[in-house]
Design a protein around this motif. Structure first.
Motif, PDB file in Angstrom:
ATOM      1  N   GLU A 178      59.915  58.272  33.157  1.00 31.09           N
ATOM      2  CA  GLU A 178      60.833  57.133  33.031  1.00 31.09           C
ATOM      3  C   GLU A 178      60.731  56.204  34.241  1.00 31.09           C
ATOM      4  O   GLU A 178      60.686  54.979  34.105  1.00 31.09           O
ATOM      5  N   GLU A 204      59.252  52.378  34.113  1.00 28.86           N
ATOM      6  CA  GLU A 204      60.140  51.261  34.466  1.00 28.86           C
ATOM      7  C   GLU A 204      59.462  50.297  35.427  1.00 28.86           C
ATOM      8  O   GLU A 204      59.583  49.080  35.318  1.00 28.86           O
ATOM      9  N   THR A 238      60.456  57.848  26.591  1.00 29.80           N
ATOM     10  CA  THR A 238      59.813  56.665  27.189  1.00 29.80           C
ATOM     11  C   THR A 238      59.219  55.717  26.147  1.00 29.80           C
ATOM     12  O   THR A 238      58.957  54.558  26.440  1.00 29.80           O
TER      13      THR A 238
END
Length: 449
Positions: A235, A239, A267
């Motif tokens: 994650e 990001e 994800t």
């Protein structure tokens, strides 16, 4: 083996509904409760489990199951399809740039196996896709990272681009692509730096490398043994970098499998490859539907066939079949086949790919002793060619010589001769009765099982 605990529990659960002529709502409720507990114990993300159970329950109580002639089988089909979808549904193939080279950034935390995976991926691309990759050593911080990649390059006979530990990783990546274009490499795989945890400095550097190289793929390498932490790492990297896929390492270990099942759902990014061992040829494309079959005890015939095609000579296989039929199979043939099968990977792993192997008598707790395999090889290699072809000539002095030459005992030599004789008889029975549709019960008494 990965998923072992989860697989055992799921298989026991779905077996309860398999043969049912009628599946009630209460049956479905009980099954989904067991499946939910199994997934949570395997460290699958809680939200992922909740959504999965909801979908399975809706479909299992729906018309496609209740109106079916084989509702038990339909429930299992639903679980398999939903499990496959959870892990990505279909295999996610690697990108190919319109104009070479295709650039792949390998990112991840320290200790996940990123550098080794870089070498494995290059090896796989060359072997399976007939590509010409170049490796790039852009990790200038970790001691010996550059040396490790250069060693892998030598083992694979593959070029490694490096500017040493003093250069800027962004410059290394940029110059590597120019060099790859000059030398007509169609893939550039950049081994970037990792950290013990995600930090701002690391992400800034990776973003700068991404900016100058415009990679076609950004693969996050995660250690599947870290369980739910692997999902959290995925994650964070996604990001910051918008990764294109995940490579799971150590999926051959005793990992509970939660990371593999959760990552795609959390994800939205697919698992592209899975590391199934330490050797440089033990990286596989990740097939969600095949993995779902394996977890549910339905085997993985396609992967088994692919391994066989890569490692077993077709002409030799046909000759071997004829020898089995005529019972002229010799120790020479056996040694040759042992070596080819060993190239396919651990034997217990191959057995798990066979449909229904977990239900066959003796298969469930089958242990393949790798040391025993070495002993068997040593005994056969200590025989003369004449002895391998005609074991019937063995007398006490020959057996003593073979035992001494192989570092084993006469009783071990006798045991192998007896087992080989039994195996030959069973092989002949199996090949001769298969045409008549008869099934032979029990296991072949292989000398290393």
């Amino acid at each position: 083996m990965a998923f072992e605990g989860l697989a055992d529990r799921l298989q026991k659960t779905i077996q309860k509904v398999k043969g049912k002529g009628k599946v009630t709502e209460a049956d479905v409720k009980e099954m989904t409760r067991e499946v939910r507990l199994a997934l949570l114990e395997a460290d699958v993300n809680f939200k992922v489990v909740k959504d999965f159970i909801k979908r399975v329950k809706e479909r299992a109580i729906g018309q496609e199951v209740m109106d079916s002639l084989t509702p038990g089988q339909q429930v299992i089909k639903v679980v398999k399809e939903e499990l496959s979808d959870l892990m990505g549904g279909e295999q996610s193939k690697i990108a190919v740039a319109n104009k070479p080279p295709t650039v792949i950034m390998m990112v991840g935390l320290q200790g996940a196996g990123k550098t080794t995976t870089t070498g494995k991926l290059a090896n796989l691309l060359r072997k399976k896709n007939n590509r010409n990759p170049m490796l790039v050593a852009a990790d200038v911080y970790r001691p010996a990272a550059i040396n490790q990649l250069e060693t892998l390059g030598k083992q694979l006979d593959m070029p490694v681009f490096s500017l040493g530990t003093e250069a800027n990783p962004v410059d290394i990546a940029k110059q590597a692509i120019d060099k790859a274009k000059e030398e007509h490499h169609d893939y550039v795989i950049i081994d970037t730096a990792g950290r013990l945890h995600v930090d701002e400095q690391l992400m800034d550097e990776l973003q700068n490398i991404k900016e100058v190289t415009t990679p076609d793929e950004i693969f996050l390498v995660v250690d599947s043994m870290t369980g739910q932490d692997a999902v959290n790492v995925a994650e964070s990297f996604d990001e910051q970098l918008d990764i294109s896929g995940v490579v799971l390492t150590k999926l051959d270990g005793d990992t509970r499998g939660g990371a593999a099942i959760s990552i795609k759902a959390v994800t939205g990014k697919p698992i592209k490859y899975a590391g199934m061992g330490e050797k440089l040829d033990e990286l596989e494309a990740f097939h969600p539907e095949r993995m779902a079959s394996r977890i549910l005890g339905m085997g993985d015939v396609l992967s088994l066939i692919e391994k066989a095609q890569d490692n077993v000579d077709e002409k030799q296989a046909k000759e071997l079949e004829e020898k089995m039929r005529s019972a002229s199979f010799t120790f020479e043939d056996f040694l040759e086949q042992m070596q080819q099968v060993k190239n396919m990977g651990p034997l217990d792993e191959l057995i798990n790919m066979m449909p229904g192997a977990n239900k066959m008598k003796g298969m469930k707790n089958l242990q393949v002793d790798e040391k025993q395999i070495s002993h068997v090889e040593a005994i056969i290699q200590s025989m003369t060619k004449k002895e391998r072809i005609d074991p019937g000539i063995m007398n006490a002095s020959r057996k003593r010589r073979i035992a001494k030459g192989s570092g084993t005992s006469v009783s071990e030599v006798n045991r192998l001769l007896k087992q080989f004789d039994e195996m030959k008889k069973m092989m002949k029975q199996m090949t001769n009765t298969s045409k008549k549709g008869k099934k032979k019960k029990g296991l072949m008494n292989f000398p290393f099982m």
